[in-house]
Motif scaffolding. Structure first.
Motif, mmCIF file in Angstrom:
data_model
loop_
_atom_site.group_PDB
_atom_site.id
_atom_site.type_symbol
_atom_site.label_atom_id
_atom_site.label_comp_id
_atom_site.label_asym_id
_atom_site.label_seq_id
_atom_site.Cartn_x
_atom_site.Cartn_y
_atom_site.Cartn_z
ATOM 1 N N PRO A 182 19.422 54.386 82.409
ATOM 2 C CA PRO A 182 19.442 53.748 81.085
ATOM 3 C C PRO A 182 18.246 52.814 80.880
ATOM 4 C CG PRO A 182 20.900 52.534 82.536
ATOM 5 C CD PRO A 182 20.291 53.654 83.366
ATOM 6 N N ILE A 183 17.053 53.379 80.771
ATOM 7 C CA ILE A 183 15.857 52.544 80.598
ATOM 8 C C ILE A 183 15.970 51.629 79.380
ATOM 9 C CG2 ILE A 183 13.369 52.626 80.130
ATOM 10 C CD1 ILE A 183 13.235 55.102 81.917
ATOM 11 N N PRO A 184 16.513 52.101 78.224
ATOM 12 C CA PRO A 184 16.681 51.176 77.088
ATOM 13 C C PRO A 184 17.542 49.955 77.429
ATOM 14 C CG PRO A 184 16.928 53.436 76.362
ATOM 15 C CD PRO A 184 16.877 53.481 77.856
ATOM 16 N N LEU A 185 18.535 50.132 78.303
ATOM 17 C CA LEU A 185 19.366 48.995 78.710
ATOM 18 C C LEU A 185 18.560 48.000 79.525
ATOM 19 C CD1 LEU A 185 22.138 47.600 78.962
ATOM 20 C CD2 LEU A 185 22.545 49.007 80.998
ATOM 21 N N LEU A 193 27.514 55.734 81.246
ATOM 22 C CA LEU A 193 26.225 56.371 81.010
ATOM 23 C C LEU A 193 26.401 57.880 80.919
ATOM 24 C CD1 LEU A 193 24.133 54.346 83.636
ATOM 25 C CD2 LEU A 193 24.362 53.880 81.179
ATOM 26 N N ILE A 194 25.951 58.454 79.811
ATOM 27 C CA ILE A 194 25.971 59.902 79.630
ATOM 28 C C ILE A 194 24.569 60.432 79.925
ATOM 29 C CG2 ILE A 194 26.430 61.788 78.031
ATOM 30 C CD1 ILE A 194 28.894 60.098 78.584
ATOM 31 N N ILE A 246 26.470 53.812 71.809
ATOM 32 C CA ILE A 246 25.124 53.582 71.293
ATOM 33 C C ILE A 246 24.228 54.736 71.715
ATOM 34 C CG2 ILE A 246 23.129 52.023 71.350
ATOM 35 C CD1 ILE A 246 25.280 49.824 72.091
ATOM 36 N N GLU A 247 23.487 55.285 70.767
ATOM 37 C CA GLU A 247 22.570 56.387 71.064
ATOM 38 C C GLU A 247 21.552 55.970 72.122
ATOM 39 O OE1 GLU A 247 22.249 59.498 70.307
ATOM 40 O OE2 GLU A 247 23.737 59.775 68.726
ATOM 41 N N PHE A 248 21.024 56.966 72.834
ATOM 42 C CA PHE A 248 20.153 56.730 73.973
ATOM 43 C C PHE A 248 19.009 55.755 73.671
ATOM 44 C CE2 PHE A 248 21.820 61.064 74.943
ATOM 45 C CZ PHE A 248 22.464 60.751 76.123
ATOM 46 N N ASP A 249 18.355 55.910 72.526
ATOM 47 C CA ASP A 249 17.138 55.135 72.255
ATOM 48 C C ASP A 249 17.305 54.099 71.145
ATOM 49 O OD1 ASP A 249 15.623 56.549 74.195
ATOM 50 O OD2 ASP A 249 15.421 58.218 72.790
ATOM 51 N N LEU A 280 30.938 49.791 77.202
ATOM 52 C CA LEU A 280 29.631 49.931 76.568
ATOM 53 C C LEU A 280 29.085 51.295 76.993
ATOM 54 C CD1 LEU A 280 27.199 48.745 74.982
ATOM 55 C CD2 LEU A 280 26.376 47.817 77.160
ATOM 56 N N CYS A 281 29.072 52.238 76.058
ATOM 57 C CA CYS A 281 28.654 53.612 76.366
ATOM 58 C C CYS A 281 27.280 53.874 75.771
ATOM 59 C CB CYS A 281 29.666 54.606 75.795
ATOM 60 S SG CYS A 281 29.157 56.343 75.953
ATOM 61 N N ILE A 282 26.372 54.396 76.594
ATOM 62 C CA ILE A 282 25.065 54.824 76.117
ATOM 63 C C ILE A 282 25.053 56.351 76.168
ATOM 64 C CG2 ILE A 282 22.578 54.748 76.519
ATOM 65 C CD1 ILE A 282 22.975 51.998 77.779
ATOM 66 N N GLY A 283 25.052 56.949 74.981
ATOM 67 C CA GLY A 283 25.151 58.395 74.876
ATOM 68 C C GLY A 283 25.241 58.800 73.416
ATOM 69 N N PRO A 284 25.440 60.088 73.133
ATOM 70 C CA PRO A 284 25.473 60.555 71.745
ATOM 71 C C PRO A 284 26.654 59.985 70.962
ATOM 72 C CG PRO A 284 25.779 62.389 73.300
ATOM 73 C CD PRO A 284 25.602 61.161 74.108
ATOM 74 N N GLU A 285 26.374 59.466 69.799
ATOM 75 C CA GLU A 285 27.430 58.898 68.960
ATOM 76 C C GLU A 285 28.313 59.975 68.351
ATOM 77 O OE1 GLU A 285 25.496 56.373 66.116
ATOM 78 O OE2 GLU A 285 25.188 54.751 67.571
ATOM 79 N N ASP A 286 27.866 61.226 68.384
ATOM 80 C CA ASP A 286 28.673 62.332 67.863
ATOM 81 C C ASP A 286 29.099 63.277 68.986
ATOM 82 O OD1 ASP A 286 26.114 63.224 68.381
ATOM 83 O OD2 ASP A 286 25.974 64.508 66.595
#
Length: 433
Positions: A263-266, A333-334, A381-384, A359-365
């Motif tokens: 999760p680089i954005p994190l 993390l997805i 929250i979307e990846f980027d 707190l999930c980082i992955g596709p919102e859909d």
């Protein structure tokens, strides 16, 4: 009771994510009129050893074991790995960047060990089980993969004896996130797809863990696919227990982190908030429980987050619930891969049962997002989307300071292992006379 033979590579004391789903099904199948019989290797290459899981094995359960030959001893010698070290799944290298030998071994694995490194157990198992089942008949059999060699065993036994067969997919086959990293030749790729179609065409019923995985398989072979998600076990979840929370703002991730899950954005976001808020810096704590890829550790150093990180290699499953309930935030993390929308990790449901915000980082859909939103158990929250990520973490931190960091996820009983096993038993009943 009806009898079902369960063919699984992972069985206690093997630990890790792969063992949980069918261990829990087996734990509760007798409640719904099915007596399980386990067929598993005597000497598997387990990702971890966890004796705490043995408490879930029903009394007087029949467990049949035969020896398996796998090329891992040769593989370890080839890449210079010690024989007692565990082979990491999902292209995860904990200690160094992949060597030339490791990259070459990936090519060998993808092109010569089809569908996987357990292929040498297929023919001996088909022969053994064909003879065993003639003497000890069952009403149905179930195979669970990956490794998809288990499905090939089921296919062989089905052809020999005609036993009703349920094939359970915990992950996709040719659409698994690391498939494109196997360095496959055209011939090897065609063979994987051919074997996958054989299984999808011949199984009497097929279960998958998410709606989008079902749709993905429908594009390969048009038929009905049953969706039975993973879940949580009330015995593990300690739902009613009140536990003291971590004093710091703890962000906890449980599971392996490979490069595709990094999760680089994190890391960027946390560095930014630390720079702006000295109080946040004093309160931040990050726990990563499970193997972490070399590249991920390098990025954590690059963003100056080393001092906030606690690395924990493995925690027995019977202690996971306590850790989850004590945490302030549970990180999900997805993998940032083409199949991300269909990924629903087993840990998600234990996260939900803990009552700790996710707190999930992955596709919102994606499927994971659908479940988190349905259960009101966290934020996706979307990846980027760094802007939303930063706002969300700041909001969560303010709630932590106000002692209001809690969720009300309502009725989640549909995801209990007991209820999911009840659904499984209905499918088994449907395919048997």
């Amino acid at each position: 009771m009806k009898k079902v033979l369960v063919i699984t590579y992972y069985w206690p004391p093997s630990g890790g994510a792969g063992v949980q789903r069918w261990l829990k099904f087996v734990k509760y199948l007798r409640n719904y009129g099915w007596e399980p019989i386990i067929y598993t290797p005597e000497n598997p290459e387990a990702p971890a050893v966890d004796y705490s899981l043995e408490k879930d094995i029903p009394e007087n359960l029949t467990v049949i074991k035969t020896k398996i030959w796998e090329p891992y001893s040769v593989y370890k010698k080839f890449i210079g790995q010690k024989q007692d070290e565990k082979v990491k799944a999902g292209f995860l290298t904990e200690k160094r960047k992949p060597s030339l030998a490791e990259n070459f071994s990936i090519w060998i694995r993808g092109n010569f060990f089809i569908p996987d490194a357990r292929k040498f157990w297929i023919k001996p198992s088909v022969k053994f089980l064909t003879n065993y089942l003639r003497e000890n008949p069952v009403d149905a059999m179930a195979t669970t993969g990956p490794p998809h060699s288990m499905h090939m065993i089921g296919l062989g036994v089905k052809k020999n004896l005609g036993i009703p067969w349920l094939a359970d997919f915990r992950d996709p086959w040719t659409n698994i996130d690391f498939y494109d990293q196997l360095k496959l030749s055209k011939m090897a790729n065609n063979k994987h797809h051919k074997l996958e179609r054989f299984v999808l065409q011949n199984a009497d019923s097929i279960t998958v863990i998410s709606n989008r995985m079902a749709k993905n398989f429908e594009r390969i072979i048009k038929r009905h696919y049953e969706v039975i998600t993973n879940g949580f076990d009330e015995d593990d979840a300690l739902l009613q227990a009140n536990m003291e929370k971590d004093r710091k703002f703890s962000i906890v991730y449980i599971g392996s982190i490979n490069n595709a899950r990094n999760p680089i954005p994190l890391w960027k976001t946390l560095k930014s908030i630390i720079k702006e808020n000295s109080e946040f810096e004093k309160n931040l704590e990050i726990k990563l429980v499970g193997p972490v890829d070399f590249s991920v550790k390098e990025d954590i150093k690059t963003f100056g987050l080393d001092k906030f990180i606690t690395y924990i290699n493995y925690i027995p499953h019977n202690k996971i619930a306590t850790l989850q309930k004590r945490s302030q935030i549970l990180l999900l993390l997805i993998n940032n891969t083409p199949n991300a929308k269909m990924v629903v990790t087993g840990k998600l449901f234990e996260y939900i049962a803990s009552g700790t915000p996710i707190l999930c980082i992955g596709p919102e859909d994606g499927d994971a997002a659908d479940i988190i939103n349905e259960t009101k158990s966290g934020i996706v929250i979307e990846f980027d989307d760094i802007e939303k990520l930063k706002k969300s973490i700041i909001i969560l931190y303010k709630k932590f300071k106000q002692n209001e960091l809690n969720i009300d996820n309502g009725n989640i009983s549909k995801y209990s292992r007991k209820n999911l096993t009840k659904e499984l038993s209905k499918i088994l009943n449907d395919i048997t006379p």
